[in-house]
Design a protein around this motif. Structure first.
Motif, mmCIF file in Angstrom:
data_model
loop_
_atom_site.group_PDB
_atom_site.id
_atom_site.type_symbol
_atom_site.label_atom_id
_atom_site.label_comp_id
_atom_site.label_asym_id
_atom_site.label_seq_id
_atom_site.Cartn_x
_atom_site.Cartn_y
_atom_site.Cartn_z
ATOM 1 N N ILE A 1 1.183 -1.390 -0.134
ATOM 2 C CA ILE A 1 0.210 -0.445 0.198
ATOM 3 C C ILE A 1 1.213 1.128 -0.100
ATOM 4 O O ILE A 1 0.074 2.656 -0.258
ATOM 5 N N MET A 2 2.224 1.026 -0.077
ATOM 6 C CA MET A 2 2.921 2.622 -0.097
ATOM 7 C C MET A 2 3.983 1.387 -0.851
ATOM 8 O O MET A 2 4.744 0.684 -0.542
ATOM 9 N N SER A 3 5.034 2.396 -1.585
ATOM 10 C CA SER A 3 6.141 1.917 -2.289
ATOM 11 C C SER A 3 7.634 1.814 -1.462
ATOM 12 O O SER A 3 7.427 2.816 -0.573
ATOM 13 N N ASP A 4 8.367 1.346 -2.611
ATOM 14 C CA ASP A 4 9.880 1.357 -1.286
ATOM 15 C C ASP A 4 10.657 2.084 -0.797
ATOM 16 O O ASP A 4 10.815 2.869 -0.092
ATOM 17 N N GLU A 5 10.385 3.222 -2.469
ATOM 18 C CA GLU A 5 10.653 4.714 -1.955
ATOM 19 C C GLU A 5 10.511 5.375 -1.068
ATOM 20 O O GLU A 5 11.142 6.246 -0.214
ATOM 21 N N ARG A 6 9.178 5.914 -0.850
ATOM 22 C CA ARG A 6 8.141 6.348 0.080
ATOM 23 C C ARG A 6 8.988 6.092 1.882
ATOM 24 O O ARG A 6 8.727 6.543 2.896
ATOM 25 N N SER A 7 8.585 4.998 1.236
ATOM 26 C CA SER A 7 9.129 3.970 2.986
ATOM 27 C C SER A 7 10.112 4.550 3.102
ATOM 28 O O SER A 7 10.272 4.962 4.427
ATOM 29 N N ASN A 8 10.854 4.034 2.530
ATOM 30 C CA ASN A 8 12.800 5.184 2.755
ATOM 31 C C ASN A 8 12.587 5.915 2.881
ATOM 32 O O ASN A 8 13.635 6.063 4.064
ATOM 33 N N ALA A 9 11.794 7.082 2.340
ATOM 34 C CA ALA A 9 12.121 8.508 2.855
ATOM 35 C C ALA A 9 11.743 8.735 4.031
ATOM 36 O O ALA A 9 11.988 9.853 4.783
ATOM 37 N N LEU A 10 10.801 8.269 4.577
ATOM 38 C CA LEU A 10 9.964 7.768 5.830
ATOM 39 C C LEU A 10 10.703 7.568 6.528
ATOM 40 O O LEU A 10 10.998 8.194 7.792
ATOM 41 N N GLN A 11 11.612 6.462 6.610
ATOM 42 C CA GLN A 11 12.318 5.673 7.670
ATOM 43 C C GLN A 11 13.609 6.785 8.151
ATOM 44 O O GLN A 11 13.565 7.368 9.072
ATOM 45 N N ARG A 12 14.012 7.061 7.047
ATOM 46 C CA ARG A 12 15.297 9.244 6.502
ATOM 47 C C ARG A 12 14.782 10.266 7.505
ATOM 48 O O ARG A 12 15.291 10.403 8.319
ATOM 49 N N LYS A 13 13.191 10.741 7.377
ATOM 50 C CA LYS A 13 12.594 11.413 8.009
ATOM 51 C C LYS A 13 12.193 11.318 9.720
ATOM 52 O O LYS A 13 13.011 11.993 10.222
ATOM 53 N N ALA A 14 12.539 9.967 9.755
ATOM 54 C CA ALA A 14 12.168 9.851 11.265
ATOM 55 C C ALA A 14 13.422 9.647 12.002
ATOM 56 O O ALA A 14 13.231 10.864 13.075
ATOM 57 N N ALA A 15 13.792 10.040 11.469
ATOM 58 C CA ALA A 15 15.263 9.582 12.019
ATOM 59 C C ALA A 15 16.072 11.352 12.242
ATOM 60 O O ALA A 15 16.910 11.828 13.266
ATOM 61 N N ARG A 16 15.876 12.458 11.575
ATOM 62 C CA ARG A 16 15.687 13.562 11.772
ATOM 63 C C ARG A 16 14.824 14.492 12.558
ATOM 64 O O ARG A 16 14.472 15.396 13.254
ATOM 65 N N HIS A 17 12.983 13.617 12.913
ATOM 66 C CA HIS A 17 12.432 14.100 13.693
ATOM 67 C C HIS A 17 11.941 12.887 14.587
ATOM 68 O O HIS A 17 10.355 12.895 14.229
ATOM 69 N N PRO A 18 12.451 12.445 15.224
ATOM 70 C CA PRO A 18 11.792 11.556 16.424
ATOM 71 C C PRO A 18 11.342 11.669 17.344
ATOM 72 O O PRO A 18 9.788 11.260 17.344
ATOM 73 N N ASP A 19 10.306 13.150 17.614
ATOM 74 C CA ASP A 19 9.409 13.628 18.729
ATOM 75 C C ASP A 19 8.267 13.358 17.605
ATOM 76 O O ASP A 19 6.919 12.844 17.631
ATOM 77 N N GLU A 20 8.314 13.488 16.576
ATOM 78 C CA GLU A 20 6.689 13.803 15.278
ATOM 79 C C GLU A 20 7.070 12.310 15.156
ATOM 80 O O GLU A 20 5.761 12.183 14.913
ATOM 81 N N ALA A 21 8.149 11.103 14.601
ATOM 82 C CA ALA A 21 7.866 10.257 14.641
ATOM 83 C C ALA A 21 7.190 9.394 15.393
ATOM 84 O O ALA A 21 5.861 8.248 15.410
ATOM 85 N N HIS A 22 7.661 10.309 16.787
ATOM 86 C CA HIS A 22 6.310 9.400 18.349
ATOM 87 C C HIS A 22 5.283 9.476 18.493
ATOM 88 O O HIS A 22 4.572 8.243 18.283
ATOM 89 N N GLY A 23 4.894 10.428 18.170
ATOM 90 C CA GLY A 23 3.610 11.323 18.437
ATOM 91 C C GLY A 23 3.312 10.358 17.301
ATOM 92 O O GLY A 23 1.595 10.036 17.537
ATOM 93 N N VAL A 24 3.848 10.414 16.012
ATOM 94 C CA VAL A 24 2.700 9.588 14.729
ATOM 95 C C VAL A 24 2.414 7.872 15.616
ATOM 96 O O VAL A 24 1.508 7.434 15.465
ATOM 97 N N LEU A 25 3.087 7.287 15.735
ATOM 98 C CA LEU A 25 3.366 5.677 16.180
ATOM 99 C C LEU A 25 2.265 6.004 17.791
ATOM 100 O O LEU A 25 1.859 5.157 17.525
ATOM 101 N N GLU A 26 2.261 7.091 18.575
ATOM 102 C CA GLU A 26 1.579 6.968 19.574
ATOM 103 C C GLU A 26 0.430 6.669 19.134
ATOM 104 O O GLU A 26 -1.029 5.748 19.782
#
Length: 202
Positions: free
Chosen positions: A58-83
């Motif tokens: 339901i998501m491309s590998d390219e977008r998935s990889n981009a989001l993993q990199r973005k999560a590393a740059r914005h850990p607090d925002e990523a954790h908020g989405v996880l919760e």
């Protein structure tokens, strides 16, 4: 050997057994209806979410990889989405099993409307499809899972949604025929063994 899990990009994720990606997010927790236990949690950190979405198509590998990199740059925002994902997962489970309160169903409805508002209709090989037109945002995987779940909720397939009765399970799947367990080779066999042991004690 039959298992509940599979490994994707080094992450342990639930084996895709539901028959529809809209149910798979709910299966990132095992032990529905039982005491909370972190061992039942598959979404260990935010990156598991885009990896799961890509593994289910339901998501491309390219977008998935981009989001993993973005999560590393914005850990607090990523954790908020996880919760937020973990919380809404409970509401989705209740809605898909016909047990949602008005408030829970309302949260699912709001999330679906919000997710759709971030998409546009684009041409595809099949005619057209909904897509996120901009650079991927950290909330995109949750949007995709919620919208996939609403595909089930708004179709006759919702009548086929079943929850595995296995101990420590509760996973959802689209049932057909006499299928009772998420996996007969795992939950079904465990139940048979438990029943045999109980009869032996008697």
């Amino acid at each position: 050997m039959a298992t509940w899990w599979t490994t994707v990009d080094g992450r342990v994720l639930p084996k895709p057994l539901a028959g529809h990606p809209g149910l798979e997010l709910c299966n990132t927790w095992a032990g529905w209806g039982e005491a909370h236990d972190d061992r039942h949690e598959y979404l260990r950190d935010y990156t598991y979410l885009p990896v799961l979405a890509a593994s289910l198509g339901i998501m491309s590998d390219e977008r998935s990889n981009a989001l993993q990199r973005k999560a590393a740059r914005h850990p607090d925002e990523a954790h908020g989405v996880l919760e937020e994902t973990r919380s809404l997962r409970t509401d989705l489970y209740a809605a898909l099993t016909g047990r949602a309160t008005g408030a829970a169903f309302g949260r699912v409805a709001d999330a679906a409307a919000s997710g759709r508002s971030r998409q546009v209709l684009v041409r595809s090989d099949e005619g057209a499809s909904w897509a996120h037109p901009t650079r991927p945002t950290l909330g995109e995987p949750l949007d995709l899972f919620v919208l996939a779940a609403t595909e089930v909720l708004t179709s006759d397939r919702v009548a086929a949604v079943r929850a595995c009765p296995g101990a420590g399970c509760g996973w959802l799947f689209l049932g057909s025929g006499k299928r009772r367990w998420c996996q007969m080779a795992v939950c079904g066999n465990r139940a048979k063994q438990a029943s045999y042991a109980a009869r032996s004690r008697e």
